[in-house]
Scaffold this motif. Structure first.
Motif, PDB file in Angstrom:
ATOM      1  N   HIS A  94       0.851  -1.186   0.000  1.00  0.00           N
ATOM      2  CA  HIS A  94       0.000   0.000   0.000  1.00  0.00           C
ATOM      3  C   HIS A  94       0.888   1.236   0.000  1.00  0.00           C
ATOM      4  O   HIS A  94       1.823   1.336   0.794  1.00  0.00           O
ATOM      5  N   SER A 154      -0.474  -5.948   0.603  1.00  0.00           N
ATOM      6  CA  SER A 154      -1.888  -6.157   0.302  1.00  0.00           C
ATOM      7  C   SER A 154      -2.034  -7.289  -0.701  1.00  0.00           C
ATOM      8  O   SER A 154      -1.324  -7.345  -1.708  1.00  0.00           O
ATOM      9  N   PHE A 177      -3.468  -8.162  -3.488  1.00  0.00           N
ATOM     10  CA  PHE A 177      -4.128  -7.339  -4.511  1.00  0.00           C
ATOM     11  C   PHE A 177      -4.040  -8.057  -5.848  1.00  0.00           C
ATOM     12  O   PHE A 177      -3.005  -8.021  -6.517  1.00  0.00           O
ATOM     13  N   ALA A 192      -2.770   0.270  -4.588  1.00  0.00           N
ATOM     14  CA  ALA A 192      -1.620  -0.629  -4.641  1.00  0.00           C
ATOM     15  C   ALA A 192      -0.555   0.100  -5.424  1.00  0.00           C
ATOM     16  O   ALA A 192      -0.862   0.901  -6.312  1.00  0.00           O
TER      17      ALA A 192
END
Length: 315
Positions: free
Chosen positions: A224, A231, A233, A305
């Protein structure tokens, strides 16, 4: 290790503290991560710092003490980025002689680790330990691989859940463009995605433009940009559940309509074991929030992200 402008020592769960006779405090591997204030530092800055650390002897000293260094949050997005990072250390590239495993070259001095079948285990070993000609340093890097198929069709196609070639990449294509011009414009759009590769398929007299298959290899975990925390993601779980619903988890990944509908793969194209994906699904089920919608309500999601956040929001 003294803190640097971009890279600092950081906790890393999988690290273990090596016992004697290793040096005291030898964490294996040592983790170096981007500082919270520099999560989006340009790759050129990261490369410059690696060059300085290598030239000063710090990299060699850290390897002597810890045996391995794990770099976190570098933001490398492609084999080319990884190649530049590896070359920043200033080492002479290893030349394979008598390599017993098959590999695919992806960028300068970057190749897949092993193209052997995933049914065969890879036991612990030293790289080229069976040869007098072995590399002094070995680096590994990976991501996950997504594949999307776009059939040729009109811009207003609504009969399929997916998009046609023109809907996905035909923003600048005109109805008066010939096939060569249309393809050039479409490929220029694809090139805006730095990790994308593609191929045209099924060209025929009735399908002059052809269908399009596009691959993207991306990190599954990203930092992040504000908190610096990792994360999960990606679209791995959604692709898994989609394939599960359509009974296309296993090769040849063809659904009842005869369309190729695969799950997500590792960056080298090999399958991700189902138990890993099922665990991710279970975790999401345990942590999700089931929102009850009421007319006029708004939900704002933090979708940041490092390699993803180009626009502040989308609606």
């Amino acid at each position: 290790m003294p803190a640097t402008e971009i890279l600092r020592p950081a906790p890393y769960g999988p690290s273990v503290t090596l016992p004697a006779p290793h040096p005291e405090g030898a964490d294996f591997p040592l983790s170096l991560a981007r500082t919270p204030t520099q999560p989006g530092a340009p790759l050129a800055d990261v490369l410059a710092e690696i060059q300085n650390l290598a030239a000063s002897g710090r990299i060699r000293s850290l390897l002597d003490h810890h045996g391995a260094i794990y770099f976190q949050g570098l933001g490398l997005e492609s084999p080319h980025d990884f190649s530049e990072f590896a070359h920043a250390f200033g080492w002479v590239a290893h030349e394979d002689i008598g390599n017993p495993v098959r590999r695919t070259v992806l960028a300068k001095n970057v190749a897949t680790a092993n193209e052997g079948p995933n049914t065969q285990p890879v036991y612990p070993h030293n790289e080229f330990g069976l040869s007098p000609h072995y590399p002094a340093y070995v680096m590994f890097y990976c991501g996950v691989k997504y594949q999307l198929f776009h059939p040729n069709g009109p811009r207003d196609q609504t009969s399929s859940a997916g998009t046609t070639v023109l809907q996905a990449y035909g923003l600048h294509v005109l109805d008066t463009d010939d096939v060569e011009t249309a393809r050039e414009k479409i490929e220029n759009e694809i090139r805006r995605l730095p990790t994308a590769t593609w191929q045209w398929e099924n060209q025929s007299q009735s399908n002059a433009l052809g269908d399009l298959r596009v691959w993207n290899v991306l990190p599954a975990v990203r930092d992040h940009p504000r908190t610096g925390k990792p994360s999960f993601f990606n679209n791995v779980v959604s692709r898994h559940l989609n394939a599960l619903q359509n009974d296309t988890l296993e090769p040849p990944h063809i659904n009842k309509e005869g369309k190729y509908q695969p799950p997500c793969f590792y960056g080298d194209g090999s399958p991700i074991p189902r138990e890993y994906l099922d665990s991710a699904v279970e975790f999401i089920n345990q942590t999700r929030s089931l929102v009850s919608w009421t007319a006029g309500d708004v939900i704002l999601l933090d979708n940041h992200a490092v390699q993803h956040a180009r626009e502040p929001w989308t609606g």
